[in-house]
Write an enzyme that holds these catalytic residues in place. Structure first.
Site, PDB file in Angstrom:
ATOM      1  N   LYS A 191      -3.663 -11.143   5.390  1.00 27.75           N
ATOM      2  CA  LYS A 191      -2.622 -12.008   4.840  1.00 27.75           C
ATOM      3  C   LYS A 191      -1.352 -11.189   4.663  1.00 27.75           C
ATOM      4  O   LYS A 191      -1.322 -10.203   3.951  1.00 27.75           O
ATOM      5  CB  LYS A 191      -3.021 -12.610   3.492  1.00 27.75           C
ATOM      6  CG  LYS A 191      -2.017 -13.698   3.084  1.00 27.75           C
ATOM      7  CD  LYS A 191      -2.036 -14.040   1.615  1.00 27.75           C
ATOM      8  CE  LYS A 191      -1.229 -13.119   0.757  1.00 27.75           C
ATOM      9  NZ  LYS A 191       0.228 -13.117   1.045  1.00 27.75           N
ATOM     10  N   GLY A 236      -0.157  -3.262  -2.841  1.00 30.49           N
ATOM     11  CA  GLY A 236       0.817  -4.038  -3.605  1.00 30.49           C
ATOM     12  C   GLY A 236       0.895  -3.542  -5.034  1.00 30.49           C
ATOM     13  O   GLY A 236       0.653  -2.363  -5.305  1.00 30.49           O
ATOM     14  N   SER A 237       1.188  -4.465  -5.951  1.00 28.39           N
ATOM     15  CA  SER A 237       1.412  -4.078  -7.349  1.00 28.39           C
ATOM     16  C   SER A 237       0.094  -3.797  -8.071  1.00 28.39           C
ATOM     17  O   SER A 237      -0.963  -4.331  -7.705  1.00 28.39           O
ATOM     18  CB  SER A 237       2.164  -5.186  -8.073  1.00 28.39           C
ATOM     19  OG  SER A 237       1.393  -6.373  -8.056  1.00 28.39           O
ATOM     20  N   THR A 238       0.173  -2.997  -9.114  1.00 32.18           N
ATOM     21  CA  THR A 238      -1.005  -2.676  -9.913  1.00 32.18           C
ATOM     22  C   THR A 238      -1.533  -3.931 -10.604  1.00 32.18           C
ATOM     23  O   THR A 238      -2.748  -4.132 -10.710  1.00 32.18           O
ATOM     24  CB  THR A 238      -0.674  -1.555 -10.917  1.00 32.18           C
ATOM     25  OG1 THR A 238      -0.304  -0.392 -10.156  1.00 32.18           O
ATOM     26  CG2 THR A 238      -1.852  -1.202 -11.799  1.00 32.18           C
ATOM     27  N   VAL A 239      -0.624  -4.809 -11.032  1.00 28.08           N
ATOM     28  CA  VAL A 239      -1.033  -6.059 -11.686  1.00 28.08           C
ATOM     29  C   VAL A 239      -1.949  -6.867 -10.762  1.00 28.08           C
ATOM     30  O   VAL A 239      -3.028  -7.317 -11.178  1.00 28.08           O
ATOM     31  CB  VAL A 239       0.229  -6.915 -12.018  1.00 28.08           C
ATOM     32  CG1 VAL A 239      -0.165  -8.265 -12.583  1.00 28.08           C
ATOM     33  CG2 VAL A 239       1.138  -6.173 -12.967  1.00 28.08           C
ATOM     34  N   VAL A 240      -1.535  -7.040  -9.534  1.00 26.10           N
ATOM     35  CA  VAL A 240      -2.353  -7.820  -8.590  1.00 26.10           C
ATOM     36  C   VAL A 240      -3.612  -7.035  -8.206  1.00 26.10           C
ATOM     37  O   VAL A 240      -4.676  -7.627  -8.019  1.00 26.10           O
ATOM     38  CB  VAL A 240      -1.529  -8.259  -7.358  1.00 26.10           C
ATOM     39  CG1 VAL A 240      -2.412  -8.919  -6.309  1.00 26.10           C
ATOM     40  CG2 VAL A 240      -0.426  -9.219  -7.785  1.00 26.10           C
ATOM     41  N   GLY A 241      -3.511  -5.726  -8.130  1.00 26.80           N
ATOM     42  CA  GLY A 241      -4.695  -4.896  -7.843  1.00 26.80           C
ATOM     43  C   GLY A 241      -5.823  -5.187  -8.827  1.00 26.80           C
ATOM     44  O   GLY A 241      -6.996  -5.305  -8.446  1.00 26.80           O
ATOM     45  N   GLU A 272      -4.249   0.232  -2.757  1.00 25.88           N
ATOM     46  CA  GLU A 272      -3.135   1.177  -2.677  1.00 25.88           C
ATOM     47  C   GLU A 272      -2.018   0.549  -3.471  1.00 25.88           C
ATOM     48  O   GLU A 272      -1.409  -0.421  -3.044  1.00 25.88           O
ATOM     49  CB  GLU A 272      -2.765   1.407  -1.200  1.00 25.88           C
ATOM     50  CG  GLU A 272      -2.074   2.730  -0.984  1.00 25.88           C
ATOM     51  CD  GLU A 272      -0.572   2.591  -1.005  1.00 25.88           C
ATOM     52  OE1 GLU A 272      -0.004   2.670  -2.109  1.00 25.88           O
ATOM     53  OE2 GLU A 272       0.016   2.400   0.062  1.00 25.88           O
ATOM     54  N   CYS A 281       6.064   2.659  -2.286  1.00 26.72           N
ATOM     55  CA  CYS A 281       5.084   2.922  -3.335  1.00 26.72           C
ATOM     56  C   CYS A 281       5.143   4.372  -3.774  1.00 26.72           C
ATOM     57  O   CYS A 281       4.872   4.694  -4.915  1.00 26.72           O
ATOM     58  CB  CYS A 281       3.699   2.556  -2.845  1.00 26.72           C
ATOM     59  SG  CYS A 281       3.345   3.193  -1.216  1.00 26.72           S
ATOM     60  N   GLU A 331       7.551   1.258 -12.645  1.00 23.78           N
ATOM     61  CA  GLU A 331       7.978   1.277 -11.243  1.00 23.78           C
ATOM     62  C   GLU A 331       9.131   0.276 -11.057  1.00 23.78           C
ATOM     63  O   GLU A 331       8.980  -0.910 -11.333  1.00 23.78           O
ATOM     64  CB  GLU A 331       6.794   0.877 -10.352  1.00 23.78           C
ATOM     65  CG  GLU A 331       7.134   0.914  -8.879  1.00 23.78           C
ATOM     66  CD  GLU A 331       5.919   0.681  -7.993  1.00 23.78           C
ATOM     67  OE1 GLU A 331       5.194  -0.291  -8.209  1.00 23.78           O
ATOM     68  OE2 GLU A 331       5.708   1.502  -7.071  1.00 23.78           O
TER      69      GLU A 331
HETATM   70  P1  NAI Z   1       2.503  -8.308  -5.191  1.00 25.15           P
HETATM   71  O1  NAI Z   1       1.499  -7.305  -5.573  1.00 25.15           O
HETATM   72  O2  NAI Z   1       2.537  -9.624  -5.897  1.00 25.15           O
HETATM   73  O3  NAI Z   1       2.367  -8.643  -3.615  1.00 25.15           O
HETATM   74  C1  NAI Z   1       1.668  -7.887  -2.668  1.00 25.15           C
HETATM   75  C2  NAI Z   1       0.723  -8.774  -1.865  1.00 25.15           C
HETATM   76  O4  NAI Z   1      -0.252  -9.324  -2.734  1.00 25.15           O
HETATM   77  C3  NAI Z   1       1.400  -9.984  -1.206  1.00 25.15           C
HETATM   78  O5  NAI Z   1       0.807 -10.221   0.046  1.00 25.15           O
HETATM   79  C4  NAI Z   1       1.062 -11.106  -2.160  1.00 25.15           C
HETATM   80  O6  NAI Z   1       1.074 -12.377  -1.548  1.00 25.15           O
HETATM   81  C5  NAI Z   1      -0.329 -10.727  -2.597  1.00 25.15           C
HETATM   82  N1  NAI Z   1      -0.771 -11.325  -3.854  1.00 25.15           N
HETATM   83  C6  NAI Z   1      -0.021 -11.668  -4.941  1.00 25.15           C
HETATM   84  N2  NAI Z   1      -0.791 -12.210  -5.901  1.00 25.15           N
HETATM   85  C7  NAI Z   1      -2.061 -12.202  -5.433  1.00 25.15           C
HETATM   86  C8  NAI Z   1      -3.311 -12.622  -5.965  1.00 25.15           C
HETATM   87  N3  NAI Z   1      -3.413 -13.173  -7.188  1.00 25.15           N
HETATM   88  N4  NAI Z   1      -4.420 -12.445  -5.213  1.00 25.15           N
HETATM   89  C9  NAI Z   1      -4.355 -11.888  -3.994  1.00 25.15           C
HETATM   90  N5  NAI Z   1      -3.198 -11.497  -3.442  1.00 25.15           N
HETATM   91  C10 NAI Z   1      -2.062 -11.638  -4.141  1.00 25.15           C
HETATM   92  O7  NAI Z   1       3.917  -7.617  -5.296  1.00 25.15           O
HETATM   93  P2  NAI Z   1       5.376  -8.303  -5.441  1.00 25.15           P
HETATM   94  O8  NAI Z   1       5.370  -9.372  -6.482  1.00 25.15           O
HETATM   95  O9  NAI Z   1       5.857  -8.681  -4.119  1.00 25.15           O
HETATM   96  O10 NAI Z   1       6.208  -7.065  -6.005  1.00 25.15           O
HETATM   97  C11 NAI Z   1       6.138  -6.742  -7.394  1.00 25.15           C
HETATM   98  C12 NAI Z   1       6.098  -5.257  -7.625  1.00 25.15           C
HETATM   99  O11 NAI Z   1       4.910  -4.728  -7.044  1.00 25.15           O
HETATM  100  C13 NAI Z   1       7.218  -4.465  -6.972  1.00 25.15           C
HETATM  101  O12 NAI Z   1       8.383  -4.478  -7.754  1.00 25.15           O
HETATM  102  C14 NAI Z   1       6.589  -3.111  -6.869  1.00 25.15           C
HETATM  103  O13 NAI Z   1       6.695  -2.480  -8.130  1.00 25.15           O
HETATM  104  C15 NAI Z   1       5.127  -3.408  -6.587  1.00 25.15           C
HETATM  105  N6  NAI Z   1       4.801  -3.334  -5.139  1.00 25.15           N
HETATM  106  C16 NAI Z   1       4.179  -2.222  -4.666  1.00 25.15           C
HETATM  107  C17 NAI Z   1       3.932  -2.090  -3.317  1.00 25.15           C
HETATM  108  C18 NAI Z   1       3.261  -0.885  -2.764  1.00 25.15           C
HETATM  109  O14 NAI Z   1       3.524  -0.530  -1.619  1.00 25.15           O
HETATM  110  N7  NAI Z   1       2.363  -0.240  -3.470  1.00 25.15           N
HETATM  111  C19 NAI Z   1       4.348  -3.102  -2.355  1.00 25.15           C
HETATM  112  C20 NAI Z   1       4.930  -4.282  -2.951  1.00 25.15           C
HETATM  113  C21 NAI Z   1       5.164  -4.357  -4.291  1.00 25.15           C
END
Ligand code: NAI
Ligand code: MG
Length: 497
Positions: free
Chosen positions: A188, A241-246, A264, A298, A395
């Site tokens: 996705k 992605g974000s730690t919250v979603v992790g 990651e 990240c 972050e």
């Molecule tokens: P996010 O963590 O919400 O999005 C990343 C991915 O997770 C996207 O594909 C999103 O659709 C998916 N996602 C979101 N909620 C989900 C859920 N409940 N279950 C499964 N998948 C889900 O990140 P967002 O909102 O775009 O950015 C927020 C913050 O996260 C940024 O400001 C940054 O601090 C951090 N981030 C870190 C990244 C990294 O490379 N480690 C990449 C993107 C964001």
């Protein structure tokens, strides 16, 4: 095939697929829903793409399962898997200009950087193509009466959820090791940046992959992402992605079929400059460490620590350097920094800048929006910060760093580790002992010495603490996609008569 003719300043007209890529075909979403894709440079709508719901996730997972149980598992040799990945790498190379242009259009990253990303995709896919026929097990001797062998087997159907900061590169990082080891995937993409991956999907069939091995869906985290991470027929989920979603992904795995999870996540990485460092080099790397990809990394070096003897000189020179970064149209060859990816990310970053000002930190340079259209932000440096400030702890994921002064090696090791994260770090010094001692003491998955952001597909990358678990890239990434089976064969007579 669902597609639309689009144009980028660097590609002229091209055909942009807009469907979900399932079973090697672009298809419409079951419910026919679509969502808009925004150009962050001018805030216009580029096009709409099909949006995956739970039903589409079910279809993609079923396609992956069928491929895994059929042709891919039973008829495809490791050599063939490797060949398909190498073919895909070659096709990425041939289509570099188009892929990079679409990446810049959708994500806003500078075109030269986008080309760098495509080059790294080529390296990564080719590297994992080379691994496909080198996955080996073991024979273990326990007794003259037994023959034991240990097999490395693919996990099965892997759900992979990727972010918007490196849309193509994260796609390649995820596909490479998963497919090399014999898994099938449903990826996705991020809702902010679905376009480049869909163009890349046009290359999958050409590369030779059978239907269902690689499926790619566009959609939202809370719907398609959640469906994938809680799916009962997905054996593993890999997330960036974000730690919250992790955390939510781990919960979804725990609450469904206990699928394997690799994460990651974010970072707040320290970039440490000792007084004996080559200051010109250090400033270049500190500048690149935070402002590369508009700070949307990240591993961004967002906490800069400078030793007291050179602090004033460093701040002065770093300010001058940051102010010179070319911010603007991502399609200009000399642009270094384009717009932030979205209105939401722009607002988050500006919120942190306001927060830092209110907390009493000094803005050395930057701190403002650029223009009135597009999500452009000035490269920003804060000084006079304290460790408890939000801008030092959280972050920001934008072109914003903090600079603090330190006295001793022991002090800066403690400061460097004073975070819940542990993705990356760097140390700048000409003293070998200092370099090694600090590198070994920092709690981070990667430490760069006299450098920053020097990632390579041959080198493992990933976090400790709340930056996640599992490693991407290098040989280490193969482990995320393999499980161990023990087969023990009794050779002698029955033991219990
Ligand atoms: P996010 O963590 O919400 O999005 C990343 C991915 O997770 C996207 O594909 C999103 O659709 C998916 N996602 C979101 N909620 C989900 C859920 N409940 N279950 C499964 N998948 C889900 O990140 P967002 O909102 O775009 O950015 C927020 C913050 O996260 C940024 O400001 C940054 O601090 C951090 N981030 C870190 C990244 C990294 O490379 N480690 C990449 C993107 C964001
Ligand atoms: Mg976009």
């Amino acid at each position: 095939m669902a597609s639309i003719t689009l144009k980028t300043p660097h590609s002229g007209d091209y055909e942009q697929p807009t469907g979900l890529f399932i079973n090697n075909e672009f298809v419409k979403a079951v419910d026919g829903k679509t969502f808009e894709v925004i150009n962050p440079t001018d805030e216009t709508v580029i096009c709409s793409v099909q949006e995956a719901s739970e039903k589409d996730v079910d279809l993609a997972v079923a396609a992956a399962r069928k491929a895994f149980q059929g042709e891919w598992r039973l008829k495809t040799t490791p050599e063939q898997r490797g060949k398909y990945l190498v073919n895909l790498a070659d096709l990425f190379e041939e289509n570099m200009d188009l892929l990079a242009a679409v990446e810049s259009l959708d994500n806003g990253k500078a075109i030269t950087m986008a080309k760098g990303d495509v080059g790294a995709c080529v390296g990564c896919l080719r590297y994992y193509g080379g691994w496909a026929d080198k996955i080996e097990g073991k024979v273990v001797d326990t007794s003259p009466d037994a023959f034991n062998y240990i097999r490395k087997e693919p996990i099965g159907v892997c759900g992979q959820i990727i972010p918007w900061n490196f849309p193509l590169l994260m796609w390649a990082w995820k596909i490479g090791p998963a497919v090399a080891t014999g898994n099938c995937v449903v990826i996705k993409t991020a809702e902010q940046t679905p376009l480049s991956a869909l163009v890349a999907c046009t290359l999958i069939k050409k590369a030779g992959f059978p239907p269902g091995v690689i499926n790619v869906i566009s959609g939202f985290g809370k719907i398609a992402g959640a469906a994938l991470s809680s799916h009962m027929d997905v054996d593993k989920v890999a997330f960036t992605g974000s730690t919250v979603v992790g955390r939510q992904i781990m919960k979804a795995a725990a609450g469904s079929n206990l699928k394997r999870v690799t994460l990651e996540l974010g970072g707040k990485s320290p970039n440490i400059v000792f007084a004996d460092a080559d200051i010109d080099n250090a400033i270049s790397w500190v500048n690149f460490g935070i402002y590369y990809n508009h700070g949307q990394c990240c591993c961004a070096g967002s906490r800069v620590y400078v030793q007291e003897g050179i602090y004033d000189k460093f701040i002065q020179r770093f300010k001058e350097r940051a102010a010179k970064n070319a911010v603007g149209d991502p399609f200009h060859e000399d642009t270094f920094q384009g717009p932030q990816v979205s209105q939401l990310q722009f607002d988050r970053i500006m919120g942190y800048i306001e927060e830092g000002k209110k907390a009493g930190a000094t803005v050395e340079v930057g701190g403002n929006r650029i223009g009135t259209k597009g999500f452009f932000i000035e490269p920003t440096i804060f000084s006079n910060v304290t460790e408890d400030m939000k801008i030092v702890q959280e972050e920001i994921f934008g072109p914003v760093c903090t600079v603090s002064k330190f006295k001793t090696k022991e002090e800066v090791i403690e400061l460097g580790n004073n975070t819940t994260y542990g993705l990356a770090a760097a140390v700048h010094t000409t003293n070998l002992n200092t370099a090694i001692e600090v590198a070994n003491s920092l709690k981070a998955g990667t430490v760069w010495v006299n450098s920053y952001n020097s990632l390579h597909w041959q080198l493992p990358f990933g976090g400790v603490k709340e930056s996640g678990h599992g490693r991407e890239l290098g040989e280490a990434a193969l482990d995320n996609y393999l499980q161990t089976k023990t087969v023990s064969i009794r050779l002698g007579d029955a033991l219990f008569g």
